[in-house]
Design an enzyme around this catalytic site. Structure first.
Site, PDB file in Angstrom:
ATOM      1  CG  HIS A 103      -7.776   0.627  -0.026  1.00  0.00           C
ATOM      2  ND1 HIS A 103      -6.617   0.057   0.452  1.00  0.00           N
ATOM      3  CD2 HIS A 103      -8.586   0.803   1.036  1.00  0.00           C
ATOM      4  CE1 HIS A 103      -6.726  -0.118   1.762  1.00  0.00           C
ATOM      5  NE2 HIS A 103      -7.920   0.322   2.143  1.00  0.00           N
ATOM      6  CB  CYS A 123      -6.873   3.332   3.861  1.00  0.00           C
ATOM      7  SG  CYS A 123      -8.263   2.624   4.747  1.00  0.00           S
ATOM      8  CD  GLU A 145      -4.261   0.518  -2.261  1.00  0.00           C
ATOM      9  OE1 GLU A 145      -4.639   1.692  -2.481  1.00  0.00           O
ATOM     10  OE2 GLU A 145      -4.553  -0.108  -1.232  1.00  0.00           O
TER      11      GLU A 145
HETATM   12  N1  GLN Z   1      -9.395   0.375   9.734  1.00  0.00           N
HETATM   13  C1  GLN Z   1      -7.981   0.414   9.504  1.00  0.00           C
HETATM   14  C2  GLN Z   1      -7.261   1.114  10.647  1.00  0.00           C
HETATM   15  O1  GLN Z   1      -7.881   1.741  11.442  1.00  0.00           O
HETATM   16  C3  GLN Z   1      -7.660   1.108   8.195  1.00  0.00           C
HETATM   17  C4  GLN Z   1      -8.302   0.337   7.070  1.00  0.00           C
HETATM   18  C5  GLN Z   1      -7.525   0.325   5.801  1.00  0.00           C
HETATM   19  O2  GLN Z   1      -6.371   0.775   5.699  1.00  0.00           O
HETATM   20  N2  GLN Z   1      -8.154  -0.263   4.822  1.00  0.00           N
HETATM   21  O3  GLN Z   1      -6.076   1.022  10.749  1.00  0.00           O
END
Ligand code: GLN
Length: 196
Positions: free
Chosen positions: A172, A88, A174
């Site tokens: 995610h 992410c 995790e």
């Molecule tokens: N939207 C977040 C960002 O741009 C990332 C989201 C996440 O890690 N769940 O940093």
């Protein structure tokens, strides 16, 4: 459970712990038999076999990396052939416009903001069928270079990819109790250590 190291020393994996859900990654990695070290300053990288960049908020993470002067040490860690796993916000941190460790351009919040947090079964090439992937304000891979292998797509956009020893996923892994994506990463850590 077999020991995660080829022989002798256990695998030691760092989790960048400046911000975000690093603790959840640590729990999964420990459950899989790795020794886990939280990484906050450059010397924390010494002797690690692999590194995870967790989800969180990429602007805050960028500021933390600048504050701790971690960008060059992270690039050197990658250049030494050590596997890195970005999830992410971690995927965003590794892209061309941030650390430049994987040849992708991430589009932040690509599915829309809060409303586009969702779960979807995703086939990413691990055995045992699709993983139940949790997307939270997730990025997608807007562009990538020829040496990047896209492992999975949602709505025609890459959400998991691999280039050499770098694996990134937009979701995610995790969260929940399916450890197969971390296991894929740990296998690349074992392979890199055996080759070194
Ligand atoms: N939207 C977040 C960002 O741009 C990332 C989201 C996440 O890690 N769940 O940093």
């Amino acid at each position: 459970m077999p020991p995660p190291g080829a022989a002798g020393d256990p695998i030691t994996v760092g989790v960048l712990a400046l911000q975000g859900d690093f603790e959840a990654h640590g729990l999964v990695l420990s459950r899989l038999g790795a020794v886990v070290r939280e990484v906050r300053v450059p010397t924390d990288l010494d002797g690690l076999d692999g590194l995870v960049l967790p989800g969180g908020e990429s602007t805050t993470m960028t500021l933390g990396i600048e504050r701790e002067r971690l960008a060059d040490p992270l690039r050197a860690f990658h250049a030494s052939g050590k596997p890195i796993f970005g999830t992410c916000a971690g995927l965003i941190m590794l892209d061309r416009e941030h650390l430049g460790i994987i040849d992708i351009r991430a589009e932040r919040n690509a599915f829309g903001r809060q409303v586009r947090s969702f779960e979807a079964p995703l086939e990413i090439g691990v055995s045992g069928g699709p993983v139940e992937a949790v997307f939270i304000r997730a990025p997608w891979i807007a562009e990538h270079g020829p040496t990047v292998e896209i492992l999975a797509e949602v709505e025609g956009h890459g959400v998991a990819a691999r280039e050499g020893a770098v694996i990134v996923v937009a979701f995610h892994p995790e969260l929940g109790d399916d450890d197969r994506v971390h296991e894929l990463f740990l296998q690349s850590v074992r392979d890199a250590r055996a080759a070194a």
